[in-house]
Design a protein around this motif. Structure first.
Motif, PDB file in Angstrom:
ATOM      1  N   VAL A  47      -3.962  53.776 -18.978  1.00  0.00           N
ATOM      2  CA  VAL A  47      -4.834  52.685 -18.542  1.00  0.00           C
ATOM      3  C   VAL A  47      -4.236  51.961 -17.342  1.00  0.00           C
ATOM      4  CG1 VAL A  47      -5.755  50.426 -19.232  1.00  0.00           C
ATOM      5  CG2 VAL A  47      -5.960  52.393 -20.764  1.00  0.00           C
ATOM      6  N   GLY A  48      -2.901  51.926 -17.284  1.00  0.00           N
ATOM      7  CA  GLY A  48      -2.231  51.251 -16.180  1.00  0.00           C
ATOM      8  C   GLY A  48      -1.895  49.803 -16.470  1.00  0.00           C
ATOM      9  N   VAL A  49      -1.582  49.504 -17.742  1.00  0.00           N
ATOM     10  CA  VAL A  49      -1.172  48.159 -18.131  1.00  0.00           C
ATOM     11  C   VAL A  49       0.188  48.226 -18.816  1.00  0.00           C
ATOM     12  CG1 VAL A  49      -3.539  47.320 -18.355  1.00  0.00           C
ATOM     13  CG2 VAL A  49      -2.377  48.291 -20.352  1.00  0.00           C
ATOM     14  N   LYS A  50       0.791  47.071 -19.029  1.00  0.00           N
ATOM     15  CA  LYS A  50       2.128  47.024 -19.615  1.00  0.00           C
ATOM     16  C   LYS A  50       2.123  47.295 -21.116  1.00  0.00           C
ATOM     17  CE  LYS A  50       4.923  43.705 -18.421  1.00  0.00           C
ATOM     18  NZ  LYS A  50       5.449  42.333 -18.120  1.00  0.00           N
ATOM     19  N   HIS A  51       1.082  46.834 -21.790  1.00  0.00           N
ATOM     20  CA  HIS A  51       1.114  46.852 -23.244  1.00  0.00           C
ATOM     21  C   HIS A  51      -0.163  47.423 -23.857  1.00  0.00           C
ATOM     22  CE1 HIS A  51       4.570  44.213 -22.825  1.00  0.00           C
ATOM     23  NE2 HIS A  51       3.836  43.332 -22.179  1.00  0.00           N
ATOM     24  N   CYS A 142     -18.334  51.349 -17.143  1.00  0.00           N
ATOM     25  CA  CYS A 142     -17.716  50.036 -16.985  1.00  0.00           C
ATOM     26  C   CYS A 142     -18.728  49.009 -16.495  1.00  0.00           C
ATOM     27  CB  CYS A 142     -16.573  50.102 -15.976  1.00  0.00           C
ATOM     28  SG  CYS A 142     -15.079  50.909 -16.573  1.00  0.00           S
ATOM     29  N   ALA A 143     -18.559  47.788 -16.942  1.00  0.00           N
ATOM     30  CA  ALA A 143     -19.356  46.680 -16.417  1.00  0.00           C
ATOM     31  C   ALA A 143     -18.928  46.391 -14.975  1.00  0.00           C
ATOM     32  CB  ALA A 143     -19.169  45.449 -17.300  1.00  0.00           C
ATOM     33  N   PHE A 167     -13.678  53.862 -22.830  1.00  0.00           N
ATOM     34  CA  PHE A 167     -12.367  54.472 -22.587  1.00  0.00           C
ATOM     35  C   PHE A 167     -12.538  55.800 -21.855  1.00  0.00           C
ATOM     36  CE2 PHE A 167      -8.455  56.725 -23.449  1.00  0.00           C
ATOM     37  CZ  PHE A 167      -7.501  55.734 -23.268  1.00  0.00           C
ATOM     38  N   GLY A 168     -11.762  55.988 -20.792  1.00  0.00           N
ATOM     39  CA  GLY A 168     -11.849  57.202 -19.982  1.00  0.00           C
ATOM     40  C   GLY A 168     -12.670  57.038 -18.725  1.00  0.00           C
ATOM     41  N   SER A 169     -13.429  55.946 -18.622  1.00  0.00           N
ATOM     42  CA  SER A 169     -14.229  55.688 -17.422  1.00  0.00           C
ATOM     43  C   SER A 169     -13.383  54.956 -16.384  1.00  0.00           C
ATOM     44  CB  SER A 169     -15.472  54.875 -17.774  1.00  0.00           C
ATOM     45  OG  SER A 169     -15.113  53.629 -18.347  1.00  0.00           O
ATOM     46  N   ASP A 174      -9.615  52.984 -10.967  1.00  0.00           N
ATOM     47  CA  ASP A 174      -8.974  52.108 -11.951  1.00  0.00           C
ATOM     48  C   ASP A 174      -9.611  52.333 -13.318  1.00  0.00           C
ATOM     49  OD1 ASP A 174      -7.284  50.911 -10.081  1.00  0.00           O
ATOM     50  OD2 ASP A 174      -8.788  49.406  -9.547  1.00  0.00           O
ATOM     51  N   ALA A 175      -8.771  52.472 -14.331  1.00  0.00           N
ATOM     52  CA  ALA A 175      -9.246  52.879 -15.649  1.00  0.00           C
ATOM     53  C   ALA A 175      -9.845  51.730 -16.437  1.00  0.00           C
ATOM     54  CB  ALA A 175      -8.098  53.493 -16.444  1.00  0.00           C
ATOM     55  N   ALA A 176     -10.867  52.054 -17.230  1.00  0.00           N
ATOM     56  CA  ALA A 176     -11.402  51.092 -18.187  1.00  0.00           C
ATOM     57  C   ALA A 176     -10.278  50.569 -19.062  1.00  0.00           C
ATOM     58  CB  ALA A 176     -12.464  51.762 -19.061  1.00  0.00           C
ATOM     59  N   CYS A 177     -10.409  49.330 -19.477  1.00  0.00           N
ATOM     60  CA  CYS A 177      -9.429  48.610 -20.303  1.00  0.00           C
ATOM     61  C   CYS A 177      -8.289  48.013 -19.492  1.00  0.00           C
ATOM     62  CB  CYS A 177      -8.888  49.463 -21.452  1.00  0.00           C
ATOM     63  SG  CYS A 177     -10.166  49.967 -22.624  1.00  0.00           S
TER      64      CYS A 177
END
Length: 377
Positions: A47-51, A142-143, A167-169, A174-177
């Motif tokens: 997703v590209g986030v820390k957590h 994604c919105a 998820f996966g979009s 940039d990934a969803a979530c």
């Protein structure tokens, strides 16, 4: 013909899934085993986030996120009217008030213009404190987060991305979530990434949120199992589900998203001049949780569904009843006609079979039967 292809998927992944489940059983670490943390690390990186904090289901993921936001009685949380019940249920569960927002008739996602109007109305009335926005990634799309994030910043609102179906979009890669202050997803079996039961996850770059969520999902756990520093809930992802998800996640990345895109493209090519097909904005990629068409009216939609069923083609209606018309929200005193786009969609949308293992023959049967039905009318 399968609607979501779960049996076909298991057949394709059987050896790896069976091995993952057997290993979990042999290791005996059924609660919070190493597979859980390994999955969390993989999902956060993707997703590209820390957590990434996994939990028991997508509804708990939403609830825990709003708990971290401090949502409470007297707060208003803005929610799209055309979505699954849980997106708004969690707001009322915490004592706050969901304020429904109509959606875009083409993307089915929350309409930023209507969102801004709803926020302005609530602020003007002064009855509730505008607190947060829940934007839903519906049907795999994604919105419009570029506009929604601007609105959230303008009105100093928190943004929760409900990525249960997204998820996966992506948007511009940039990934969803990754778009909200916090984002959530669901691993319900029918979702783009689903387990063999219930499961969910929360995504964030906020270190304080990560610490809070890991605590609250295990009874408000502190430094050890019997140190409880806050009131929490019991919402852990089972180790065996994490093991299954690891296998399915690899398949999703390696070929399932591409296969879904190919299936959706086949539908679009065959149906573009027959019915209203899904709209995917430029620079967006859908993970195709559903392929949803729109018919002229409720009668045509319902009759088409009956016709397709007679031909062995399963379909689903997401969603036949708008949130503002649900009995559970009767106390909010909404009326029929308050959200015209949502109410129209509830009467005319129909979701077709789509999954990574659907065959060209099956796709052709679906499109041929729809074309035959529409043309003979």
């Amino acid at each position: 013909m399968e609607f979501k292809g779960l049996k076909a998927q298991y057949k394709a992944l059987k050896d790896k899934i069976d091995l993952a489940m057997i290993r979990t059983a042999l290791e005996g670490n059924f609660i919070m085993g190493k597979q859980v943390s390994e999955l969390e690390d993989s999902l956060a990186e993707y997703v590209g986030v820390k957590h990434c904090i996994t939990c028991a289901n997508g509804t708990d993921a939403l609830t825990m996120s709003l708990m971290y936001f401090g949502v409470k009685k007297g707060d208003a949380v803005f929610v799209p009217d055309f979505t699954f019940f849980s997106s708004a249920e969690v707001v009322s569960f915490l004592g706050a008030t969901p304020v429904f927002v109509d959606v875009d008739q083409y993307t089915f996602n929350i309409d930023p213009k209507k969102l801004k109007e709803a926020i302005t109305m609530v602020k003007k009335q002064g009855k509730y404190n505008p607190k947060a926005i829940i934007a839903v990634d519906l049907f795999g799309l994604c919105a419009d987060y570029y506009r929604i994030k601007q609105i959230a910043k303008e009105y100093d609102l928190l943004l929760l991305e409900d990525g249960a179906q997204g998820f996966g979009s992506t948007i511009k890669g940039d990934a969803a979530c990754c778009f909200g202050d916090i984002a959530t997803t669901s691993f319900f079996p029918a979702k783009p990434l689903g387990c063999y039961g219930d499961g969910g996850a929360v995504f964030t770059n906020d270190d304080a949120a990560d610490e809070y969520l890991r605590s609250v999902r295990i009874h408000g756990k502190g430094s050890h199992k019997y140190d409880n520093v806050r009131i929490g809930i019991n919402s852990r992802l089972d180790t065996i589900q994490a093991a299954i998800l690891q296998v399915k996640f690899q398949a999703l990345k390696e070929y399932e998203l591409d296969a879904l895109a190919e299936a959706a493209a086949a539908y679009t090519e065959s149906l573009r001049n027959v019915v209203a097909i899904p709209t995917i904005p430029r620079d967006y990629r859908s993970s195709w949780a559903q392929y949803t068409i729109a018919l002229k009216n409720e009668q045509q939609r319902n009759n088409l569904q009956i016709f397709l069923k007679s031909k062995g083609i399963p379909t689903m209606i997401y969603y036949p009843k708008a949130l503002h018309m649900q009995g559970a929200f009767k106390y909010l005193e909404y009326s029929s006609g308050d959200y015209p786009i949502t109410e129209k969609l509830c009467k005319c949308v129909l979701s077709l079979p789509i999954h990574p293992y659907i065959t060209k023959k099956e796709l052709l049967k679906v499109t041929d039967m729809i074309t035959t039905y529409i043309n003979r009318r």
